[in-house]
Design a protein around this motif. Structure first.
Motif, mmCIF file in Angstrom:
data_model
loop_
_atom_site.group_PDB
_atom_site.id
_atom_site.type_symbol
_atom_site.label_atom_id
_atom_site.label_comp_id
_atom_site.label_asym_id
_atom_site.label_seq_id
_atom_site.Cartn_x
_atom_site.Cartn_y
_atom_site.Cartn_z
ATOM 1 N N SER A 155 0.815 -1.187 -0.087
ATOM 2 C CA SER A 155 0.129 0.079 -0.135
ATOM 3 C C SER A 155 0.890 1.234 0.091
ATOM 4 O O SER A 155 2.110 1.182 0.368
ATOM 5 N N ARG A 156 0.249 2.424 -0.406
ATOM 6 C CA ARG A 156 0.985 3.688 -0.364
ATOM 7 C C ARG A 156 0.168 4.467 0.709
ATOM 8 O O ARG A 156 -0.943 4.557 1.078
ATOM 9 N N VAL A 157 1.002 5.178 1.565
ATOM 10 C CA VAL A 157 0.555 5.795 2.521
ATOM 11 C C VAL A 157 0.953 7.330 2.457
ATOM 12 O O VAL A 157 2.234 7.467 1.999
ATOM 13 N N GLN A 158 0.170 8.380 2.578
ATOM 14 C CA GLN A 158 0.656 9.936 2.548
ATOM 15 C C GLN A 158 -0.125 10.217 3.834
ATOM 16 O O GLN A 158 -1.173 10.148 4.260
ATOM 17 N N ALA A 159 0.780 10.908 4.489
ATOM 18 C CA ALA A 159 0.579 11.391 5.945
ATOM 19 C C ALA A 159 1.263 12.867 6.115
ATOM 20 O O ALA A 159 2.435 13.065 5.499
ATOM 21 N N MET A 160 1.023 13.477 7.300
ATOM 22 C CA MET A 160 1.457 14.846 7.608
ATOM 23 C C MET A 160 1.488 14.876 9.206
ATOM 24 O O MET A 160 0.766 14.104 9.992
ATOM 25 N N PHE A 161 2.718 15.237 9.256
ATOM 26 C CA PHE A 161 3.034 15.163 10.925
ATOM 27 C C PHE A 161 3.502 16.521 11.267
ATOM 28 O O PHE A 161 4.295 17.249 10.671
ATOM 29 N N ARG A 162 3.312 16.896 12.705
ATOM 30 C CA ARG A 162 3.864 17.929 13.299
ATOM 31 C C ARG A 162 4.036 17.702 14.767
ATOM 32 O O ARG A 162 3.081 17.354 15.527
ATOM 33 N N PRO A 163 5.486 17.723 15.041
ATOM 34 C CA PRO A 163 6.354 17.674 14.133
ATOM 35 C C PRO A 163 6.756 16.542 13.419
ATOM 36 O O PRO A 163 6.296 15.240 13.886
ATOM 37 N N MET A 164 7.690 16.508 12.377
ATOM 38 C CA MET A 164 7.950 15.334 11.583
ATOM 39 C C MET A 164 8.931 14.387 12.557
ATOM 40 O O MET A 164 9.917 14.744 13.059
ATOM 41 N N PRO A 165 8.406 13.189 12.650
ATOM 42 C CA PRO A 165 9.397 12.230 13.356
ATOM 43 C C PRO A 165 10.588 11.902 12.609
ATOM 44 O O PRO A 165 10.679 12.077 11.617
ATOM 45 N N ASP A 166 11.546 11.488 13.370
ATOM 46 C CA ASP A 166 12.998 10.969 12.776
ATOM 47 C C ASP A 166 12.530 9.807 11.643
ATOM 48 O O ASP A 166 11.585 9.057 11.943
ATOM 49 N N ARG A 167 13.392 9.779 10.685
ATOM 50 C CA ARG A 167 13.247 8.751 9.828
ATOM 51 C C ARG A 167 13.404 7.338 10.269
ATOM 52 O O ARG A 167 12.579 6.398 9.905
ATOM 53 N N SER A 168 13.826 6.966 11.420
ATOM 54 C CA SER A 168 14.115 5.781 12.140
ATOM 55 C C SER A 168 12.531 5.341 12.727
ATOM 56 O O SER A 168 12.358 4.206 12.929
ATOM 57 N N ALA A 169 11.827 6.469 12.936
ATOM 58 C CA ALA A 169 10.437 6.071 13.318
ATOM 59 C C ALA A 169 9.573 5.069 12.160
ATOM 60 O O ALA A 169 8.605 4.538 12.910
ATOM 61 N N PHE A 170 9.995 5.136 11.250
ATOM 62 C CA PHE A 170 9.468 4.370 10.339
ATOM 63 C C PHE A 170 10.021 3.008 9.903
ATOM 64 O O PHE A 170 9.562 2.341 8.984
ATOM 65 N N ASP A 171 10.985 2.591 10.691
ATOM 66 C CA ASP A 171 11.785 1.283 10.523
ATOM 67 C C ASP A 171 10.697 0.155 10.870
ATOM 68 O O ASP A 171 11.019 -0.957 10.524
ATOM 69 N N SER A 172 9.680 0.403 11.528
ATOM 70 C CA SER A 172 8.793 -0.675 11.801
ATOM 71 C C SER A 172 7.899 -0.970 10.865
ATOM 72 O O SER A 172 7.325 -1.887 10.965
ATOM 73 N N PHE A 173 7.778 -0.264 9.718
ATOM 74 C CA PHE A 173 7.080 -0.467 8.543
ATOM 75 C C PHE A 173 8.029 -1.445 7.641
ATOM 76 O O PHE A 173 9.314 -1.459 7.518
#
Length: 299
Positions: free
Chosen positions: A219-237
């Motif tokens: 799947s493709r995900v589009q999301a907005m964050f405030r504040p933007m988390p570190d790139r490592s936060a997406f390692d669980s995906f």
């Protein structure tokens, strides 16, 4: 059934197929997709018995096709540039095929001729590219093969003829259990008709999977964050691609939609949406993961 076991095919120093293994079930429509030069056409020619494998095997209902008339009599292959004798008409091709293929069906051939707007007395080489492809389709289907191998079959066909071809192929699969393998860059057409798909790249098979499960599993995900988390936060995906711009993130990930949404929700995005991918988007994402993308090509 087509069984591919550790199949390798070389042309001098070039390895066109590199130890590939997969299976095409009987009565299925299998789409072959991949980058240019990935080995799709080489595979079809090997499965049709045009090429002899250098290692491994490809079996059609348990038999090797190379120099095996009993297997070849049940297999029809339409190449990306169909060949016809210089002066041949469809009537001439009917005579040739009727003496070549043991299950030639005259009535079926003439019925199909009535469906396609072709003059059976006209020299085929004087026809347009799309009409020559239609002539090849008529001959192949008149032979009543158990296995039909097609290379870029939609190229040159107008939208009406493409829909007609897909309807006829689906009918042959449903009525007779014919097995169809289609190599094409026209992913939109494959998405309409195929139930399984295999992705080739640089002589190897990245995956072969049922189309529905493939599209549900990425799947493709589009999301907005405030504040933007570190790139490592997406390692669980299980990421295929990830792009960030300011407070926006756009990524493609493998896994069930429920699992992806649960992990995304735990990150507390301001906004998010999950989009199913088309076959073309799956292809682009998987090829990017394999290092075949626009940025690498242009760099």
């Amino acid at each position: 059934m087509i069984e591919v076991k550790h199949l390798t095919k070389r042309f001098g120093a070039i390895t066109a197929l590199d130890d590939i293994s997969f299976q095409v079930d009987s009565g299925s429509i299998f789409g072959l997709v991949g980058s240019n030069g990935a080995g799709k056409s080489t595979f079809l020619r090997t499965a049709a018995g045009v090429y002899r494998p250098d290692a491994g095997s490809v079996l059609i209902d348990g038999g090797e096709p190379f120099e095996n008339l009993s297997v070849k009599g049940n297999v029809c292959f339409i190449s990306d540039y169909p060949y016809f004798p210089r002066a041949a008409t469809l009537t001439d091709m009917e005579d040739l095929f009727s003496h070549t293929y043991p299950h030639w069906d005259k009535e079926r051939f003439h019925y199909l001729c009535s469906c396609f707007p072709l003059d059976t007395k006209q020299r085929i080489l004087n026809m347009s590219k799309g009409m020559q492809r239609q002539a090849a389709i008529l001959c192949a289907l008149g032979a009543r093969p158990t296995h039909l191998l097609l290379d870029e079959i939609f190229d040159g066909l107008d939208p009406v003829m493409r829909q007609l071809l897909k309807r006829i192929l689906s009918g042959e699969v449903s009525d007779r259990g014919m097995t169809v393998v289609i190599a094409s860059h026209n992913l939109r057409e494959l998405e309409d008709i195929c139930d399984h798909v295999g992705l080739f790249h640089r002589g190897g098979v990245i995956f072969d999977r049922e189309l529905d499960s493939l599209k549900l599993g990425i799947s493709r995900v589009q999301a907005m964050f405030r504040p933007m988390p570190d790139r490592s936060a997406f390692d669980s995906f299980d990421l295929v691609t990830l792009r960030t711009q300011g407070s926006l993130v756009d990524f493609v990930a493998r896994g069930t939609q429920e699992d992806i949404l649960a992990k995304l929700s735990a990150m507390n995005p301001v906004f998010s949406e999950l989009l199913p991918l088309t076959l073309e988007e799956v292809f682009i994402s998987e090829m990017e993961a394999a290092g075949y993308d626009i940025d690498n090509i242009l760099s």
